[in-house]
Design a protein around this motif. Structure first.
Motif: not given
Length: 153
Positions: A97-117
């Motif tokens: 509802f805030g427009g955030a995506t899985p990629l935004i969450f991965a970046a927000m929480f510094n999840q490098l491997e998940i960002t790659h995926l």
């Protein structure tokens, strides 16, 4: 123990039996509005997640904030469950509802491997949340040069 507590606790066999008795449970939200698949993934229960998906749980079901299971995994950082969800067809570009995506969450929480995926599976790095921020914006805030390089526009 109730269905949702069995999910949270990772009681795979109990969840399986309850779903066999009542298949509608796979998509019935708990009293707080959380779908079973979101509860299973957020509580890092990969085997319970597989059982739920095997019983036709909606992989992109949203909780009260509009978050999907994949979004929660990107926040928590469980790569195994992220792979499971993506391999089973989770929407890598879903928005809460805030427009955030899985990629935004991965970046927000510094999840490098998940960002790659996510990027390997078609995540759109140009998407913006309601504040106008992209995943790259959050990577800058996380001060992770590798993450920033991946998400650079």
């Amino acid at each position: 123990m109730d269905f949702y507590e069995n999910i949270r606790s990772g009681k795979t066999e109990a969840v399986e039996q309850m779903l066999k008795q009542d298949p509608s449970l796979a998509n019935q939200k708990d009293e707080k509005g959380f779908p079973p698949i979101v509860l299973a993934t957020y509580n890092e229960q990969p085997e319970v997640s597989k059982v739920l998906l095997g019983h036709a749980a909606d992989i992109d079901a949203k909780d009260v904030a509009g978050n999907t299971a994949l979004m929660g995994v990107c926040f928590k950082g469980n790569l195994e469950i992220a792979r499971l969800l993506i391999n089973r067809g989770a929407d890598v570009n879903a928005r809460n509802f805030g427009g955030a995506t899985p990629l935004i969450f991965a970046a927000m929480f510094n999840q490098l491997e998940i960002t790659h995926l996510l990027l390997e599976n078609g995540a759109d790095k140009s998407m913006r949340d309601v504040k106008g921020n992209t995943a790259y914006t959050y990577a800058q805030k996380a001060e992770n040069p590798k993450l920033q390089e991946l998400l650079k526009p």
